[in-house]
Design a protein around this motif. Structure first.
Motif, PDB file in Angstrom:
ATOM      1  N   GLY A   3       0.918  -1.021   0.056  1.00 47.73           N
ATOM      2  CA  GLY A   3       0.161  -0.149   0.116  1.00 47.73           C
ATOM      3  C   GLY A   3       0.856   1.223  -0.072  1.00 47.73           C
ATOM      4  N   TRP A  45       2.214   1.701  -3.401  1.00 50.15           N
ATOM      5  CA  TRP A  45       1.170   2.134  -4.531  1.00 50.15           C
ATOM      6  C   TRP A  45       0.747   3.622  -4.202  1.00 50.15           C
ATOM      7  CZ3 TRP A  45      -3.539   4.219  -3.451  1.00 50.15           C
ATOM      8  CH2 TRP A  45      -4.410   4.373  -4.343  1.00 50.15           C
ATOM      9  N   TRP A  46       0.874   4.169  -2.848  1.00 48.64           N
ATOM     10  CA  TRP A  46       0.616   5.439  -2.635  1.00 48.64           C
ATOM     11  C   TRP A  46       1.865   6.550  -2.787  1.00 48.64           C
ATOM     12  CZ3 TRP A  46       2.888   9.108   0.708  1.00 48.64           C
ATOM     13  CH2 TRP A  46       2.263  10.263   0.711  1.00 48.64           C
TER      14      TRP A  46
END
Length: 470
Positions: A46, A49-50
């Protein structure tokens, strides 16, 4: 029966098996570690991805992309550039600076000190006769004149004593008049040898005695009349009255330490301060001159000038403990800006240099070769000018150097300047700069209209914003 055949994993009696053969793996203990690994992997994915989304968004909007090593710099320097290279490119940017023009002005030579305001005169108004306070004729904090009635004490007892003294005087005056008539008659008879001289001398002594009695009675009358006048409490000096120390109906005594009220003469008012004894020649010359030396009283923080006065006198000796000379200045104080026992900053004007070249003191820098300033040229570049510093008058400093009146010198933003650097002039007041009152951005991403996210001028805008917040 052979037990080893039935239970092949069990050791024979007296044989200790290895630990690996005794401990059995338990399936339940592996489950928490597997779950923890899955959670960490999901969190790492995550975050990756961010991070990639934020970088792509900034690139799409035209803003400078950021990597693990910091923001990219102009000229194609990416994440692999060294810190020293980024510093060189930062020096080539257009730097935001604040400027002010050099000018010609009078520069005052002053001596600074801390002083205390004191009243020119102070009086505690006490009752001169004891009695009941009947009236108060002043308002606390009021300016009064000398001789003005401040209070009234019950005068009846003193008026009665005055009447008694006047009656005694009248009686003794009548006795004296009768003795004088008898003396004149006796002298006439003595001239005719009708009486003895001794009788005349006795009558003369009686007249002299009565004259003394009348004088004593007259003094008693004057004293009683004075006591009556003392029942009216008058202001001994002009000044400002303080808080009353007695109320109507109180019995006031002549021995009351606090009295009825106190008066401080605040128009004019005095300022006492001390300066180094090295200034004695200039102070002596100033006191003997035709023009009194100017003294300014400022607030303790040095931001507000309270009053301007004149140097009145100097003490008759130098304090050997501090090697200072005590001075006294007088201020008209018509606006009551100064109060007794107030502590103020003092600026004593010693001399004045007329029509001197001056620059803001914030523009003067010190380097290995001495003092210098940055001057902004017509093409928005800066170059250094060596100067020799002089006296400081407030925020301005007298200088000597190759600077012309009206040339702009840098007063803020000199930390990243170098010879020939390009600059952009911004307001010296942060509240007057562009975008100072803009609403704060919301959300994580920067909008295209945000100067900090603009690709063309992103680095310069970031520096201007940081300077505005200082």
């Amino acid at each position: 029966m052979n037990t080893n055949k039935i239970f092949p994993c069990m050791p024979a009696a007296g044989i200790v098996p290895p630990r690996a053969l005794v401990l059995r793996p338990q399936r339940g203990r592996a489950t928490p570690w597997i779950l923890a690994f899955v959670v960490l992997a999901a969190a790492a994915g995550g975050w990756w991805w961010w991070k990639g989304r934020g970088t792509d968004g900034a690139a799409a909007e035209g803003g400078p992309s950021r990597t693990a090593s910091g923001p990219s710099e102009p000229g194609g320097m990416g994440a692999g550039g060294a810190a020293g290279s980024r510093g060189r490119f930062a020096a080539n940017r257009v730097q935001p600076v604040s400027v002010m023009p050099a000018r010609l002005q009078d520069i005052r030579h002053t001596a600074s000190a801390i002083g205390t305001i004191s009243a020119a005169n102070t009086a505690v108004v006490r009752a001169q006769v004891s009695g009941v306070l009947q009236q108060i004729h002043f308002t606390e904090g009021q300016q009064v004149k000398a001789g003005q009635t401040l209070a009234q004490i019950d005068p009846r007892a003193f008026q009665a004593a005055l009447g008694q003294a006047e009656g005694q005087l009248a009686r003794d005056k009548a006795t004296l008049d009768n003795a004088r008539i008898d003396l004149a008659r006796y002298k006439d008879l003595l001239a005719k040898d009708a009486i003895a001289r001794q009788q005349v001398d006795t009558q003369l002594a009686t007249v002299n005695q009565l004259e003394g009695t009348v004088k004593a009675d007259q003094a008693a009358v004057d004293s009683a009349r004075l006591q009556v006048t003392y029942t009216r409490v008058l202001a001994p000096i002009a000044g400002r009255v303080g808080l009353k120390q007695a109320d109507i109906g109180n019995v006031v005594q002549t021995s009351d330490a606090s009295g009825i009220v106190s008066i401080t003469q605040t128009r004019p008012i005095a300022l006492t301060f001390a300066v180094p004894s090295a200034l004695l020649p200039q102070i002596t010359a100033g006191l003997k001159g035709q023009t009194p030396m100017t003294v300014e009283a400022w607030s303790r923080d040095g931001k507000t000038r309270l009053a301007t006065g004149k140097l009145a006198t100097a003490d008759n000796a130098i304090d050997i403990a501090t090697d200072t000379l005590k001075l006294k200045a007088m201020f008209p104080n018509e606006d009551d800006a100064l109060f007794p026992n107030q502590s103020v900053s003092v600026r004593l004007q010693l001399a004045t240099e007329n029509n001197r070249l001056a620059v803001p003191a914030a523009a003067v820098l010190r380097g290995a070769q001495g003092f210098y300033v940055y001057v902004v040229n017509a093409d928005s570049t800066v170059n250094t000018r060596a100067v020799q510093t002089g006296a400081v008058d407030g925020d301005w400093m007298a200088v000597d150097g190759k600077i012309e009146p009206g040339e702009r010198v840098v007063i803020d933003g000199v930390d990243r300047l170098r010879e020939g650097a390009k600059v952009e002039i911004i307001a010296s007041d942060p509240q007057q700069r562009a975008g100072a009152n803009a609403a704060p951005r919301r959300g994580r991403g920067a909008s295209a209209a945000d100067p900090a996210a603009s690709g063309a001028s992103g680095p310069h805008r970031r520096h201007a914003a940081s300077a505005a917040t200082q």
